[in-house]
Design an enzyme around this catalytic site. Structure first.
Site, PDB file in Angstrom:
ATOM      1  N   ARG A 161       0.824  -1.213   0.000  1.00 41.21           N
ATOM      2  CA  ARG A 161       0.000   0.000   0.000  1.00 41.21           C
ATOM      3  C   ARG A 161       0.862   1.269   0.000  1.00 41.21           C
ATOM      4  O   ARG A 161       0.563   2.227  -0.716  1.00 41.21           O
ATOM      5  CB  ARG A 161      -0.892  -0.015   1.256  1.00 41.21           C
ATOM      6  CG  ARG A 161      -2.018   0.991   1.206  1.00 41.21           C
ATOM      7  CD  ARG A 161      -2.671   1.129   2.583  1.00 41.21           C
ATOM      8  NE  ARG A 161      -3.133  -0.096   3.164  1.00 41.21           N
ATOM      9  CZ  ARG A 161      -4.397  -0.557   3.098  1.00 41.21           C
ATOM     10  NH1 ARG A 161      -5.312   0.118   2.449  1.00 41.21           N
ATOM     11  NH2 ARG A 161      -4.725  -1.679   3.688  1.00 41.21           N
ATOM     12  N   CYS A 194     -26.282  -1.435  -8.945  1.00 36.63           N
ATOM     13  CA  CYS A 194     -27.650  -1.546  -8.462  1.00 36.63           C
ATOM     14  C   CYS A 194     -27.705  -2.054  -7.038  1.00 36.63           C
ATOM     15  O   CYS A 194     -28.222  -3.154  -6.791  1.00 36.63           O
ATOM     16  CB  CYS A 194     -28.437  -2.444  -9.395  1.00 36.63           C
ATOM     17  SG  CYS A 194     -28.686  -1.626 -10.951  1.00 36.63           S
ATOM     18  N   TYR A 247      -5.100  -1.702  -3.779  1.00 34.95           N
ATOM     19  CA  TYR A 247      -6.306  -2.474  -3.492  1.00 34.95           C
ATOM     20  C   TYR A 247      -7.550  -1.892  -4.174  1.00 34.95           C
ATOM     21  O   TYR A 247      -8.655  -1.969  -3.637  1.00 34.95           O
ATOM     22  CB  TYR A 247      -6.547  -2.578  -1.980  1.00 34.95           C
ATOM     23  CG  TYR A 247      -5.407  -3.216  -1.225  1.00 34.95           C
ATOM     24  CD1 TYR A 247      -5.087  -4.559  -1.383  1.00 34.95           C
ATOM     25  CD2 TYR A 247      -4.621  -2.464  -0.338  1.00 34.95           C
ATOM     26  CE1 TYR A 247      -4.039  -5.141  -0.683  1.00 34.95           C
ATOM     27  CE2 TYR A 247      -3.564  -3.041   0.358  1.00 34.95           C
ATOM     28  CZ  TYR A 247      -3.280  -4.378   0.181  1.00 34.95           C
ATOM     29  OH  TYR A 247      -2.249  -4.951   0.872  1.00 34.95           O
TER      30      TYR A 247
HETATM   31  N1  LLP Z   1       2.631  -9.246   3.035  1.00 37.47           N
HETATM   32  C1  LLP Z   1       1.585 -10.026   3.330  1.00 37.47           C
HETATM   33  C2  LLP Z   1       1.813 -11.417   3.723  1.00 37.47           C
HETATM   34  C3  LLP Z   1       0.281  -9.523   3.260  1.00 37.47           C
HETATM   35  O1  LLP Z   1      -0.749 -10.303   3.565  1.00 37.47           O
HETATM   36  C4  LLP Z   1       0.073  -8.165   2.867  1.00 37.47           C
HETATM   37  C5  LLP Z   1      -1.278  -7.623   2.762  1.00 37.47           C
HETATM   38  C6  LLP Z   1       1.202  -7.387   2.553  1.00 37.47           C
HETATM   39  C7  LLP Z   1       2.466  -7.953   2.660  1.00 37.47           C
HETATM   40  C8  LLP Z   1       1.098  -5.947   2.114  1.00 37.47           C
HETATM   41  O2  LLP Z   1       0.578  -5.132   3.107  1.00 37.47           O
HETATM   42  P1  LLP Z   1       0.483  -3.545   2.864  1.00 37.47           P
HETATM   43  O3  LLP Z   1       1.885  -2.986   2.883  1.00 37.47           O
HETATM   44  O4  LLP Z   1      -0.157  -3.320   1.560  1.00 37.47           O
HETATM   45  O5  LLP Z   1      -0.337  -3.059   3.993  1.00 37.47           O
HETATM   46  N2  LLP Z   1      -7.605  -5.351   0.929  1.00 37.47           N
HETATM   47  C9  LLP Z   1      -7.297  -4.660   2.177  1.00 37.47           C
HETATM   48  C10 LLP Z   1      -5.886  -4.938   2.647  1.00 37.47           C
HETATM   49  C11 LLP Z   1      -5.544  -6.402   2.764  1.00 37.47           C
HETATM   50  C12 LLP Z   1      -4.128  -6.640   3.191  1.00 37.47           C
HETATM   51  C13 LLP Z   1      -3.692  -8.018   2.801  1.00 37.47           C
HETATM   52  N3  LLP Z   1      -2.312  -8.308   3.054  1.00 37.47           N
HETATM   53  C14 LLP Z   1      -7.547  -3.180   1.978  1.00 37.47           C
HETATM   54  O6  LLP Z   1      -7.980  -2.763   0.903  1.00 37.47           O
HETATM   55  O7  LLP Z   1      -7.374  -2.378   2.930  1.00 37.47           O
END
Ligand code: LLP
Length: 441
Positions: free
Chosen positions: A297, A365, A394
């Site tokens: 992110r 909808c 995301y």
């Molecule tokens: N590594 C692993 C094992 C993960 O499960 C994730 C995210 C990341 C790295 C990356 O995390 P980040 O730096 O992006 O926070 N769909 C949700 C977020 C789900 C996170 C899943 N895992 C949203 O839109 O907020």
């Protein structure tokens, strides 16, 4: 409103991203449109990479977490920036390979990797697989044996850290489908099991404590707990881990309730992790491990905006005003899933002060199809271009064809130049896999 270096308002009062006027982008590419700022993505990748170089003798690897935004171009950028990538499905792996991404720089995750995904990963030389179940240890060992190889693996540990974030995206509390808990001894048991496998080389451990986390302390505690575990294992199994992967999770700005971290701030998270690991190694007399992080992110989230055209406007006196756009939960699912908050502005009148709070509605909808609520805007009019911020992560990756809407295309901008990195879908794409069996004809 938070403006980065590459996001500004130009002399015409239009929003600009990466030197490109959003009104021109809409003229050229239409709406809804995902726009990503290449410089921002590269700066973030470099910030993490340089922190390892400067603070840890380069003894670290940054894995871009593909799940946040996956297409061939992002792997091309990651490869140019010299970082690795994590993948969580055969589909992400296929995309990386199609982009020519070096397989040994990939790390494969998931709580239930399918046998065919494991075979595919090994056949293509994926560098590291993260074991999340006994069955996976067996499958990877058998596949490696077939190929006459020893496969590097990590084990996903659940250190039991509760990160301050939305409950749905917490992944490391004791009740989690991910990882082996340290507290109940299951992490030690699986480590012994993996060590007994001839065709697996246990490089170390992985954890990921959640996403959209701002508290540095959460990462520090996770690093401490992993180091405590490494030390305990050295005592009990005489095994010392060489690699620790602390996952991702660093928070980004969506609204002014969120901190504005910036490259230096994200380096600070990594420095805090590095400092903790160094301190613990000193305390326990352990070798400094190879350290990995998997930010997603924070690399692409703030680099992205989504541009829409305002359509219907509905005001319900004393209740709320809906400003409907040509997108919706099919391309922006995070409000529907997590009630996520966003900021927006009118890109063709970006210099006008907000004067009202509105709900931005999609075109799907169902009533819950909102892109955001309580969004401060100047008075929107049909035909205005709405820009929603921090949509790089995301959004495209979680988009769908719900209501048979098109997943919007993605353009990458740099120095005012914009190119498609994901082309628009067509009607033909929507029915490509549809079949009418003979008995229905
Ligand atoms: N590594 C692993 C094992 C993960 O499960 C994730 C995210 C990341 C790295 C990356 O995390 P980040 O730096 O992006 O926070 N769909 C949700 C977020 C789900 C996170 C899943 N895992 C949203 O839109 O907020």
């Amino acid at each position: 409103m938070h403006f980065r270096d590459t996001l500004k308002i130009n002399g015409k009062g239009h929003l600009e991203i990466g030197g490109a006027d959003c009104v021109d982008l809409v003229w050229e590419f239409g709406t809804p449109l995902y726009v990503l700022d290449e410089a921002h993505i590269r700066n973030m990748m470099r910030a993490y990479r340089n922190t390892f170089l400067e603070e840890y003798n380069g003894n670290g690897t940054v894995y871009y977490a593909s799940k946040v935004f996956c297409c061939k171009a992002i792997y091309a950028i990651a490869a140019q920036e010299g970082i690795g990538a994590d993948v969580v499905s055969a589909g992400e792996l296929y995309t990386a390979l199609q982009a020519g991404f070096p397989a040994e720089q990939l790390c494969f995750h998931g709580n239930n990797k399918l046998p065919r995904e494991i075979s595919y990963a090994l056949a293509n030389g994926v560098g590291t697989l993260v074991i999340d179940a006994y069955r996976e240890a067996d499958l990877i060992d058998a596949e490696a044996e077939k190929l006459g190889r020893v496969q590097n693996v990590l084990i996903r540990i659940n250190p039991g850290v509760e990160a301050h974030t939305h409950a749905y995206v917490q992944t490391a509390t004791t009740d989690s489908k991910f990882g082996f808990s340290v507290s109940d001894g299951s992490a030690e048991k699986i480590a012994a099991y993996v060590l007994s496998k001839k065709n697996l080389r246990l490089k170390g451990f992985h954890c990921h404590i959640g996403s959209q986390i701002f508290e540095k302390e959460s990462f520090v505690i996770a690093a401490e707990k992993l180091m405590d575990f490494v030390f305990a294992l050295k005592q009990s199994l005489k095994y010392e881990a060489e690699t620790l992967n602390l996952g991702g999770g660093f928070g980004i700005w969506y609204t002014d309730d969120d901190a504005k971290i910036g490259c230096e701030g994200y380096s600070g998270y990594l420095r805090a992790i590095i400092g903790t690991v160094k301190r613990k190694c000193c305390e326990y007399g352990l070798r400094l491990p190879h350290l990995c992080v998997e930010p997603g992110r924070s690399i692409v989230g703030e680099a992205g905006i989504t541009l829409y055209t305002v359509g219907a406007i509905k005001e319900i006196p004393a209740i709320r005003k809906y400003v409907a756009v040509d997108g919706g939960m099919f391309e922006s699912p995070r409000y529907a899933l997590y009630q996520s908050k966003y900021s927006a502005l009118i890109a063709n009148r970006a210099d006008e002060a907000p004067c009202e709070k509105v709900s931005i509605a999609g075109k799907c909808c169902e009533s819950g199809d909102l892109i955001g609520v309580n969004i401060n805007l100047p008075k929107a009019e049909t035909g205005d271009i709405l820009a929603v911020f921090s949509t790089g992560a995301y959004h495209y990756s979680m988009a769908s064809n719900y209501n048979r809407n098109f997943v919007p295309p993605v353009v990458l901008v740099k120095d005012g130049k914009a190119d498609y990195i994901v082309k628009p879908q067509t009607f033909e794409d929507l029915v490509r896999n549809d079949v009418i069996p003979d008995r229905l004809k």
